[in-house]
Design an enzyme around this catalytic site. Structure first.
Site, PDB file in Angstrom:
ATOM      1  N   ASP A 120       0.843  -1.193   0.000  1.00 49.22           N
ATOM      2  CA  ASP A 120       0.000   0.000   0.000  1.00 49.22           C
ATOM      3  C   ASP A 120       0.877   1.242   0.000  1.00 49.22           C
ATOM      4  OD1 ASP A 120      -2.538   1.215  -0.094  1.00 49.22           O
ATOM      5  OD2 ASP A 120      -2.458   1.626   2.048  1.00 49.22           O
ATOM      6  N   HIS A 127      -4.081  13.998   0.798  1.00 48.04           N
ATOM      7  CA  HIS A 127      -4.224  13.104   1.952  1.00 48.04           C
ATOM      8  C   HIS A 127      -2.984  13.168   2.843  1.00 48.04           C
ATOM      9  CE1 HIS A 127      -5.142   9.550   4.355  1.00 48.04           C
ATOM     10  NE2 HIS A 127      -3.957   9.065   4.032  1.00 48.04           N
ATOM     11  N   GLU A 193     -10.235   4.077   3.705  1.00 47.08           N
ATOM     12  CA  GLU A 193      -9.384   4.860   2.816  1.00 47.08           C
ATOM     13  C   GLU A 193      -9.827   4.555   1.388  1.00 47.08           C
ATOM     14  OE1 GLU A 193      -5.197   4.313   3.781  1.00 47.08           O
ATOM     15  OE2 GLU A 193      -5.406   5.817   5.379  1.00 47.08           O
ATOM     16  N   GLU A 195      -9.200   4.209  -2.224  1.00 48.99           N
ATOM     17  CA  GLU A 195      -7.997   4.008  -3.031  1.00 48.99           C
ATOM     18  C   GLU A 195      -8.358   3.258  -4.312  1.00 48.99           C
ATOM     19  OE1 GLU A 195      -4.485   2.619  -1.023  1.00 48.99           O
ATOM     20  OE2 GLU A 195      -5.215   3.248   0.950  1.00 48.99           O
ATOM     21  N   ASP A 225      -8.861   0.548   2.070  1.00 37.45           N
ATOM     22  CA  ASP A 225      -7.857   0.173   3.073  1.00 37.45           C
ATOM     23  C   ASP A 225      -8.404   0.558   4.452  1.00 37.45           C
ATOM     24  OD1 ASP A 225      -5.533  -0.304   4.500  1.00 37.45           O
ATOM     25  OD2 ASP A 225      -4.571   1.556   3.865  1.00 37.45           O
ATOM     26  N   ARG A 229      -7.541   4.223  13.243  1.00 40.16           N
ATOM     27  CA  ARG A 229      -6.676   5.397  13.458  1.00 40.16           C
ATOM     28  C   ARG A 229      -6.067   5.440  14.846  1.00 40.16           C
ATOM     29  NH1 ARG A 229      -5.684   6.283   8.322  1.00 40.16           N
ATOM     30  NH2 ARG A 229      -7.570   6.718   7.133  1.00 40.16           N
ATOM     31  N   GLN A 232      -3.272   3.027  14.817  1.00 41.18           N
ATOM     32  CA  GLN A 232      -2.233   3.579  13.937  1.00 41.18           C
ATOM     33  C   GLN A 232      -1.423   4.678  14.634  1.00 41.18           C
ATOM     34  OE1 GLN A 232      -3.892   5.171  10.307  1.00 41.18           O
ATOM     35  NE2 GLN A 232      -1.906   5.714   9.432  1.00 41.18           N
ATOM     36  N   LYS A 245      -3.770  -1.610   9.931  1.00 42.26           N
ATOM     37  CA  LYS A 245      -4.148  -1.810   8.533  1.00 42.26           C
ATOM     38  C   LYS A 245      -4.320  -3.290   8.208  1.00 42.26           C
ATOM     39  CE  LYS A 245      -3.121   2.557   7.213  1.00 42.26           C
ATOM     40  NZ  LYS A 245      -3.931   3.422   6.357  1.00 42.26           N
ATOM     41  N   THR A 249      -8.616  -5.422   3.918  1.00 36.80           N
ATOM     42  CA  THR A 249      -8.613  -4.477   2.801  1.00 36.80           C
ATOM     43  C   THR A 249      -9.622  -5.028   1.809  1.00 36.80           C
ATOM     44  OG1 THR A 249      -6.299  -3.858   3.111  1.00 36.80           O
ATOM     45  CG2 THR A 249      -7.229  -3.491   0.918  1.00 36.80           C
ATOM     46  N   GLU A 350      -9.957  12.575   7.647  1.00 40.25           N
ATOM     47  CA  GLU A 350      -9.839  13.906   7.059  1.00 40.25           C
ATOM     48  C   GLU A 350     -11.185  14.631   7.033  1.00 40.25           C
ATOM     49  OE1 GLU A 350      -7.839  11.668   3.737  1.00 40.25           O
ATOM     50  OE2 GLU A 350      -7.154  13.715   3.313  1.00 40.25           O
TER      51      GLU A 350
HETATM   52 MN    MN Z   1      -3.894   3.152   2.589  1.00 47.35          MN
END
Ligand code: MN
Length: 408
Positions: A120, A127, A193, A195, A225, A229, A232, A245, A249, A350
């Site tokens: 990834d 971002h 996420e 993507e 993904d 948080r 993380q 993560k 996915t 975000e």
């Molecule tokens: Mn990602």
């Protein structure tokens, strides 16, 4: 190029994500039947095994239990020949073969290919700037390397699941306030996420150029993904994301080929600093693909794949630069794709600015992160002249955390 007409009449509408111009590859089953390779066309799926006599590949390839890996292994020329044969078979002037069609509403979709390995990246500039600002402050938002290499980490192929798979809220070590002791609890800041995943279709063993990397990409899928948080924020320094993560996915069920996307190629954004020669753009290798996110059916963000700072070809070239071998079926996540405005942000982190400025939903409730029972959807389509090349939805529903898995 205009819409190409098919004898499958539902494929001739300007709204279908799956006109003859697209021909995305998937794996489906009907009832208790076996998994089969299929191609989406209008409202239907073409069962390719039933038309194998008209296909320029060995029929074993069309019965590959791994999915579309067998076709990928035949190499770029065969991908193109196969697509041409499919286009002829389904075109308006070919004899209709309704016996080889299955309505999509009757089918269950499965992983379209077997993921060899999963990497990834973190190549969306908006971002990276947003997250860097939240985690480290505006002055240190982009690390000094960011404008020179596509930053990435090695993920887990074992965690990749297909659209429609339920996602279990993970437990983890959560950061305490002000670096106090962490606690063990279900993630309270579970996130998505938005993507796009690139699928490597030609193996390589050693460094390859950006041009070669571009040729080696078989196609693209939507990719979510899922990211915890709070896990993380505690674990990411100094080696990057790990358990935050690793829960899952999700990828879309349809592989849209690089060939189908060719009319939508576009350049990367202006370089803020020149790249070293081996990573420089040699042509338009990004794609103009409109993307959006839904939360329980309500659109909460929309952006475009062309916002990426690095193309998948640049990511792949960089990935091989140390000599790292790449396999057929390797999956490369783009990194979260945000845009310049608030409504263009591709993660709840975000959109809610870390929970400090929650998103306001249509029913008037504020929202920062995922609640149990939420269904998150990713959507994408390249818009042509009177047709669209769509990806189909990539969705997942988050289920409550289990009881403490370590309490005996
Ligand atoms: Mn990602």
């Amino acid at each position: 190029m205009p819409l190409i007409e098919s004898w499958v009449t539902s494929a001739n509408s300007a709204e279908t994500p799956f006109p003859l111009n697209n021909l995305p590859y998937g794996v489906f089953s009907v009832g208790d039947g076996p998994k089969k390779l299929g191609v989406a066309i209008g409202d239907d799926i073409l069962d390719v095994e039933l038309v194998c006599d008209a296909m320029p590949v060995n029929s074993d390839v069309l019965r590959d239990p791994r999915g579309w890996n067998g076709l990928m292994e035949l190499g770029s020329t065969a991908w193109s020949t196969f697509r041409t044969a499919l286009t002829h078979l389904l075109s308006a002037n070919a004899p209709a073969r309704p016996d080889a069609l299955v309505p999509q509403t009757h089918a269950t979709l499965h992983m379209p290919f077997t993921v060899s390995e999963y990497t990834d990246f973190y190549s969306g500039r908006h971002h990276a700037t947003n997250v860097g600002t939240m985690f480290r402050g505006a002055e240190n938002a982009l690390s000094p390397n960011w404008l020179h290499i596509p930053i990435g980490y090695n993920g887990r192929a074992s965690s990749v699941v297909v659209s429609g798979t339920d996602i279990r809220r993970p437990w983890g070590q959560l950061k305490g306030p002000n670096d106090e002791a962490p606690r063990w609890a279900p993630s309270q800041r579970f996130d998505i996420e938005l993507e796009v995943g690139a699928i490597v279709g030609n193996a390589s063993n050693g460094p390859i150029s950006v041009d070669k990397a571009d040729v080696n990409i078989f196609g693209y899928v939507l990719l979510n993904d899922w990211s915890a948080r709070d896990i993380q924020a505690w674990e990411y320094q100094p080696l990057g994301p790990f358990q935050s993560k690793a829960t899952a996915t999700t990828i879309g069920a349809w592989i849209v080929t690089a060939e189908a996307l060719a009319p939508f190629r576009c350049d990367t954004p202006t370089r803020q600093k020149p790249l070293l020669p081996h990573l420089r753009d040699t042509g338009p290798m990004l794609y103009n693909i409109a993307l959006s996110v839904t939360l329980n059916g309500e659109q909460i963000a929309q952006t475009n794949y062309r916002e990426m700072y690095y193309s998948a070809a640049q990511q792949l070239a960089h990935h091989t630069s140390s000599g790292c071998p790449m396999r057929v079926g390797d999956l490369l996540g783009s990194g979260t794709i945000s845009g310049p405005e608030r409504e263009n942000r591709g993660s709840l982190l975000e959109l809610s600015w870390g929970g400090k400025d929650p998103l306001m939903l249509a029913d008037g409730t504020p929202r920062s992160f995922i609640h149990d029972g939420d269904t998150l959807g990713l959507h994408g389509a390249a818009e042509g002249d009177g047709y669209r090349v769509g990806f189909g939805a990539c969705f997942g529903t988050v289920r409550p955390a289990l009881e403490d898995p370590f309490r005996g």
